[in-house]
Enzyme design. Sequence first.
Site, PDB file in Angstrom:
ATOM      1  CG  ASP A  11      -0.320  -0.029   2.529  1.00 19.80           C
ATOM      2  OD1 ASP A  11      -0.090   1.064   3.094  1.00 19.80           O
ATOM      3  OD2 ASP A  11      -0.045  -1.122   3.050  1.00 19.80           O
ATOM      4  CG  ASP A  97      -5.565   4.256   7.847  1.00 16.11           C
ATOM      5  OD1 ASP A  97      -5.620   4.188   9.087  1.00 16.11           O
ATOM      6  OD2 ASP A  97      -4.492   4.363   7.226  1.00 16.11           O
ATOM      7  CD  GLU A  99      -2.880   4.642  10.927  1.00 18.85           C
ATOM      8  OE1 GLU A  99      -1.789   4.625  11.515  1.00 18.85           O
ATOM      9  OE2 GLU A  99      -3.021   4.322   9.721  1.00 18.85           O
TER      10      GLU A  99
END
Length: 207
Positions: A11, A97, A99
């Site tokens: 990625d 995503d 996080e």
Amino acid sequence: MTTNTNVQGIDVSHYQGSVNWAAVKNAGIGFAFAKATDGNTYADPQFQTNWADMKAAGLLRGAYHFYESNDDPVSQANNFIKAVGSLAVGDLPPVIDIEAYKGDFGGVPLAANVQTWLNIVEQALGRTPMIYTGPSFWNQYMNSSFSRYALWVAQYGVAQPKLPNGWNKWTFWQNSESGTVAGVSGSVDTDIFAGSMADLLALAAHK
């Protein structure tokens, strides 16, 4: 489960600069995710190039959004949808995503705001999104009610990743943030898909 039969991927974001996707494909990489957006308004400057070139090189491609906990989930979802446009058969599911925690937007708990993003993106793009996260972050800030979404888990230096609360399996595993792959200058995140190429093609074909 051995990684020999599993599909390898990477990625990327603008941090990797210009990627030679044909060389990446020739290095045995089967799929790649590229950062599309971050927060309410940011669009990764390399995304459109990566998105087109991944497909041209014959890689299965996916796009992800970096979620900012203190930004409006509706604006964030629309930012991502605008960047991606639409998903075709052969594209991997869209990814959130999650996080980083910087406080809750609008006094609404993080989990509820993330659900809002997931609902809007699923409705707009016609695909059930995936969730990228790390087990320690997730267990501290989120809850176990997201098991209908496929998991892309990040954990390094382990034989198998720990599963965050709510999941009994992972679909993708980001197993390193310092990999080396032909076609990418410098280090790159490496990923493993929990299955064969036939399994990955089936995931990408689902509409």
